[in-house]
Design an enzyme around this catalytic site. Sequence first.
Site, short mmCIF file in Angstrom:
data_model
loop_
_atom_site.label_atom_id
_atom_site.label_comp_id
_atom_site.label_asym_id
_atom_site.label_seq_id
_atom_site.Cartn_x
_atom_site.Cartn_y
_atom_site.Cartn_z
N ASN A 15 -5.09 5.71 4.45
CA ASN A 15 -3.94 5.79 5.35
C ASN A 15 -3.04 6.91 4.85
O ASN A 15 -2.39 6.77 3.81
CB ASN A 15 -3.22 4.43 5.33
CG ASN A 15 -1.91 4.46 6.09
OD1 ASN A 15 -1.61 5.41 6.81
ND2 ASN A 15 -1.11 3.41 5.93
N LYS A 17 -0.41 8.17 6.15
CA LYS A 17 1.02 7.99 6.45
C LYS A 17 1.63 9.31 6.94
O LYS A 17 0.97 10.07 7.63
CB LYS A 17 1.74 7.41 5.23
CG LYS A 17 1.09 6.12 4.74
CD LYS A 17 1.90 5.37 3.70
CE LYS A 17 1.14 4.12 3.29
NZ LYS A 17 1.89 3.29 2.34
N HIS A 100 1.36 -2.44 10.26
CA HIS A 100 1.58 -2.06 8.86
C HIS A 100 3.00 -2.47 8.45
O HIS A 100 3.93 -2.39 9.26
CB HIS A 100 1.37 -0.55 8.69
CG HIS A 100 1.36 -0.14 7.25
ND1 HIS A 100 2.52 0.02 6.52
CD2 HIS A 100 0.34 0.10 6.40
CE1 HIS A 100 2.21 0.34 5.28
NE2 HIS A 100 0.89 0.40 5.18
N GLU A 102 5.23 -1.03 6.87
CA GLU A 102 6.26 0.00 7.07
C GLU A 102 6.72 0.01 8.53
O GLU A 102 7.90 0.25 8.82
CB GLU A 102 5.74 1.37 6.61
CG GLU A 102 5.69 1.43 5.08
CD GLU A 102 4.60 2.30 4.51
OE1 GLU A 102 4.01 3.13 5.23
OE2 GLU A 102 4.31 2.15 3.29
N GLU A 172 -1.98 -6.95 2.89
CA GLU A 172 -1.21 -5.98 2.11
C GLU A 172 0.11 -6.61 1.67
O GLU A 172 1.10 -6.58 2.44
CB GLU A 172 -0.93 -4.74 2.95
CG GLU A 172 -2.17 -4.00 3.39
CD GLU A 172 -1.87 -2.52 3.59
OE1 GLU A 172 -2.49 -1.71 2.91
OE2 GLU A 172 -1.00 -2.20 4.41
N GLY A 178 2.66 1.04 -2.57
CA GLY A 178 3.34 2.21 -3.10
C GLY A 178 4.11 1.96 -4.38
O GLY A 178 4.90 2.80 -4.82
N SER A 217 -1.49 -0.39 -3.63
CA SER A 217 -1.74 0.24 -4.94
C SER A 217 -3.20 0.15 -5.38
O SER A 217 -3.50 -0.05 -6.56
CB SER A 217 -0.81 -0.35 -6.01
OG SER A 217 0.54 -0.05 -5.69
P1 PGA Z 1 -0.60 2.35 -1.32
O1 PGA Z 1 -0.40 2.04 0.25
O2 PGA Z 1 -2.09 2.38 -1.58
O3 PGA Z 1 0.06 3.67 -1.55
O4 PGA Z 1 0.05 1.23 -2.06
C1 PGA Z 1 -1.24 1.13 0.91
C2 PGA Z 1 -0.85 1.04 2.38
O5 PGA Z 1 0.34 1.14 2.68
O6 PGA Z 1 -1.73 0.86 3.25
#
Ligand code: PGA
Length: 261
Positions: A15, A17, A100, A102, A172, A178, A217
């Site tokens: 992803n 982003k 997601h 976010e 998630e 992140g 992560s």
């Molecule tokens: P990350 O993000 O691997 O940077 O933790 C995962 C995601 O948001 O799908």
Amino acid sequence: MSQSPRQARPLFCGNWKLFGSLSESLALATGVRDGVAPGPVDVAVAPGFVALASVVAQLKGGPVAVAAQDCHWETKGAFTGEVAAAQLADAGCRYVIVGHSERRQFFGDTDTTVAKKTRAALAAGLSPIICVGEMLAERDAGQALPRVGTQLDAVINEMNEADLLASVIAYEPVWAIGTGRNATPAQAVEVHAFIRGRLTARIGAAARKVRILYGGSVKPDNIASLMSEEEIDGALVGGASLTVESFVKLVKEGTAACLRS
Ligand code: PGA
């Protein structure tokens, strides 16, 4: 390690982003394509909207599919700034990420709109990657499973077996995204088994074929321990999907761990 063998074909989805110019996206896609061989797993990348069609063209015929990061639930209309699932399918996407964290945190996505987006994705012939996951305070309060259950039920309650088999669930935990703090395999397995149980209640044994990804992560050096758990059918990867080297390494390590488990 869990008891029942994995029946779902693993998926590793990067992803991207809000990262990457068009030329950077094409370079990253090309590197991933050249680095992963067709094999026993599926691989996908999710560029930003502007790069989607170009990345699709670049990856055509190869082992890497393209995902979008979001979609709107209507097929057309006066919805300035939105992109319909059918437009994403027309551009050559195979998957679309919906819900997601976010989107839920910063852009007002709710369980209701995530369910609508999921329906739109399926109607357009896309595989939705449906994200669920608890906040840190919810985990600390012992509410991780109820929270994930509520998010999941809002989406799967109206889905039949074919819909579920065409879909991917991504667990998630928000506190792991992140942050560099991934869920331990045991923490992930607990929630994956819970999700699998909910799916089984709806469609019986076929639930084992629905892919449940872990995200938060995931890195080249922790993917093997996650993928050695048969409840974990792959990963949704943010930061570690942004360079060719780390994403290709992650896919290779993850694939090797699947073959061992
Ligand atoms: P990350 O993000 O691997 O940077 O933790 C995962 C995601 O948001 O799908």
